[in-house]
Design a protein around this motif. Sequence first.
Motif, mmCIF file in Angstrom:
data_model
loop_
_atom_site.group_PDB
_atom_site.id
_atom_site.type_symbol
_atom_site.label_atom_id
_atom_site.label_comp_id
_atom_site.label_asym_id
_atom_site.label_seq_id
_atom_site.Cartn_x
_atom_site.Cartn_y
_atom_site.Cartn_z
ATOM 1 N N LEU A 1 17.045 18.593 8.999
ATOM 2 C CA LEU A 1 16.525 19.357 10.129
ATOM 3 C C LEU A 1 17.595 19.479 11.201
ATOM 4 O O LEU A 1 18.144 18.464 11.652
ATOM 5 N N SER A 2 17.887 20.696 11.578
ATOM 6 C CA SER A 2 18.845 20.952 12.649
ATOM 7 C C SER A 2 18.116 21.662 13.781
ATOM 8 O O SER A 2 17.570 22.757 13.572
ATOM 9 N N VAL A 3 18.099 21.048 14.958
ATOM 10 C CA VAL A 3 17.448 21.630 16.127
ATOM 11 C C VAL A 3 18.533 22.137 17.063
ATOM 12 O O VAL A 3 19.413 21.375 17.489
ATOM 13 N N LEU A 4 18.486 23.440 17.350
ATOM 14 C CA LEU A 4 19.536 24.061 18.171
ATOM 15 C C LEU A 4 19.065 24.285 19.610
ATOM 16 O O LEU A 4 17.869 24.467 19.856
ATOM 17 N N VAL B 1 16.468 24.981 9.974
ATOM 18 C CA VAL B 1 17.093 25.173 11.279
ATOM 19 C C VAL B 1 16.035 25.735 12.221
ATOM 20 O O VAL B 1 15.322 26.668 11.855
ATOM 21 N N THR B 2 15.934 25.167 13.420
ATOM 22 C CA THR B 2 14.910 25.620 14.344
ATOM 23 C C THR B 2 15.443 25.565 15.760
ATOM 24 O O THR B 2 16.440 24.897 16.046
ATOM 25 N N GLN B 3 14.773 26.278 16.627
ATOM 26 C CA GLN B 3 15.126 26.250 18.048
ATOM 27 C C GLN B 3 14.354 25.131 18.731
ATOM 28 O O GLN B 3 13.202 24.834 18.372
ATOM 29 N N MET B 4 14.978 24.541 19.704
ATOM 30 C CA MET B 4 14.326 23.499 20.507
ATOM 31 C C MET B 4 12.986 24.005 21.037
ATOM 32 O O MET B 4 12.894 25.146 21.504
ATOM 33 N N GLY B 5 11.972 23.180 20.932
ATOM 34 C CA GLY B 5 10.646 23.546 21.408
ATOM 35 C C GLY B 5 9.752 24.153 20.338
ATOM 36 O O GLY B 5 8.540 24.288 20.544
ATOM 37 N N GLN B 6 10.319 24.517 19.214
ATOM 38 C CA GLN B 6 9.529 25.091 18.124
ATOM 39 C C GLN B 6 8.880 23.991 17.286
ATOM 40 O O GLN B 6 9.340 22.851 17.241
ATOM 41 N N GLU B 7 7.846 24.379 16.598
ATOM 42 C CA GLU B 7 7.158 23.466 15.678
ATOM 43 C C GLU B 7 7.775 23.583 14.287
ATOM 44 O O GLU B 7 8.128 24.678 13.855
ATOM 45 N N VAL B 8 7.904 22.454 13.616
ATOM 46 C CA VAL B 8 8.346 22.480 12.222
ATOM 47 C C VAL B 8 7.391 21.644 11.386
ATOM 48 O O VAL B 8 6.802 20.666 11.867
ATOM 49 N N ILE B 9 7.260 22.051 10.146
ATOM 50 C CA ILE B 9 6.493 21.277 9.174
ATOM 51 C C ILE B 9 7.384 20.989 7.976
ATOM 52 O O ILE B 9 7.924 21.908 7.360
ATOM 53 N N LEU B 10 7.535 19.723 7.698
ATOM 54 C CA LEU B 10 8.321 19.298 6.541
ATOM 55 C C LEU B 10 7.347 18.885 5.445
ATOM 56 O O LEU B 10 6.384 18.154 5.702
ATOM 57 N N ARG B 11 7.621 19.354 4.250
ATOM 58 C CA ARG B 11 6.658 19.174 3.156
ATOM 59 C C ARG B 11 7.188 18.247 2.079
ATOM 60 O O ARG B 11 8.382 18.240 1.770
ATOM 61 N N LEU C 1 4.865 16.308 7.335
ATOM 62 C CA LEU C 1 5.250 15.775 8.631
ATOM 63 C C LEU C 1 5.418 16.966 9.563
ATOM 64 O O LEU C 1 6.192 17.877 9.269
ATOM 65 N N LYS C 2 4.690 16.959 10.657
ATOM 66 C CA LYS C 2 4.793 18.035 11.640
ATOM 67 C C LYS C 2 5.419 17.485 12.905
ATOM 68 O O LYS C 2 5.028 16.414 13.399
ATOM 69 N N ILE C 3 6.372 18.239 13.430
ATOM 70 C CA ILE C 3 6.919 17.950 14.745
ATOM 71 C C ILE C 3 6.504 19.117 15.630
ATOM 72 O O ILE C 3 6.902 20.268 15.388
ATOM 73 N N ARG C 4 5.729 18.826 16.623
ATOM 74 C CA ARG C 4 5.057 19.890 17.380
ATOM 75 C C ARG C 4 6.033 20.685 18.253
ATOM 76 O O ARG C 4 5.997 21.900 18.275
ATOM 77 N N SER C 5 6.884 20.016 18.954
ATOM 78 C CA SER C 5 7.839 20.671 19.846
ATOM 79 C C SER C 5 9.167 19.958 19.694
ATOM 80 O O SER C 5 9.387 18.899 20.294
ATOM 81 N N THR C 6 10.031 20.530 18.869
ATOM 82 C CA THR C 6 11.247 19.814 18.489
ATOM 83 C C THR C 6 12.214 19.654 19.653
ATOM 84 O O THR C 6 12.314 20.515 20.549
#
Lengths: 115, 114
Positions: B111-114, B12-22, B77-82
């Motif tokens: 992945l849940s982007v809030l 779970v992440t906030q909009m605009g945050q970076e996430v890395i999925l492994r 997989l990296k999403i720089r700014s969700t």
Amino acid sequence: AQSVAQPEDQVNVAEGNPLTVKCTYSVSGNPYLFWYVQYPNRGLQFLLKYITGDNLVKGSYGFEAEFNKSQTSFHLKKPSALVSDSALYFCAVRVSRGGTYKYIFGTGTRLKVLA
Amino acid sequence: EPEVTQTPSHQVTQMGQEVILRCVPISNHLYFYWYRQILGQKVEFLVSFYNNEISEKSEIFDDQFSVERPDGSNFTLKIRSTKLEDSAMYFCASILSQGREKLFFGSGTQLSVL
């Protein structure tokens, strides 16, 4: 564009009855076709494939699929459905570009086998 | 049977945050893929990766996305700014060689982007 289509969002069948999940394809050249199954909260699992040869291919869990070139179809079948077959089924085609491959999946068909 | 392993199972992440999925593909596999599935239905191709470089990417895989294989085992997989629309189940898959046809999938990261 190369693609696969699964015209049914959901298929309901009574346990013990035969089942068919439909798939049609649009590819250039000879198609490499696949069926995958997805159980809840799991990744996709390989069921069977058609590459060449016999038009009827057999796969896991008693499933089979019939390749029909004239109808550009690759329908998944099972003679006698089980409640445990209830899952999401995906047809896929392998396409090549520049020497590497990718797999294009259909939109999925949810199979519900009713006891 | 060998397995593709993905972590975390939920993110779970906030909009605009970076996430890395492994992902840890099967050890002797050479070709790697990321797919995503939205609303438990359509499975969409994102990117394929071979020999430490991207083989092909879809229109979804824009500049916000990147992949790498940093250490010969992990595939990330990296999403720089969700964005909100990045919310999906992300699947990693691997295959031994292009002559084989059986893709092995991991269990996915929701992945849940809030």
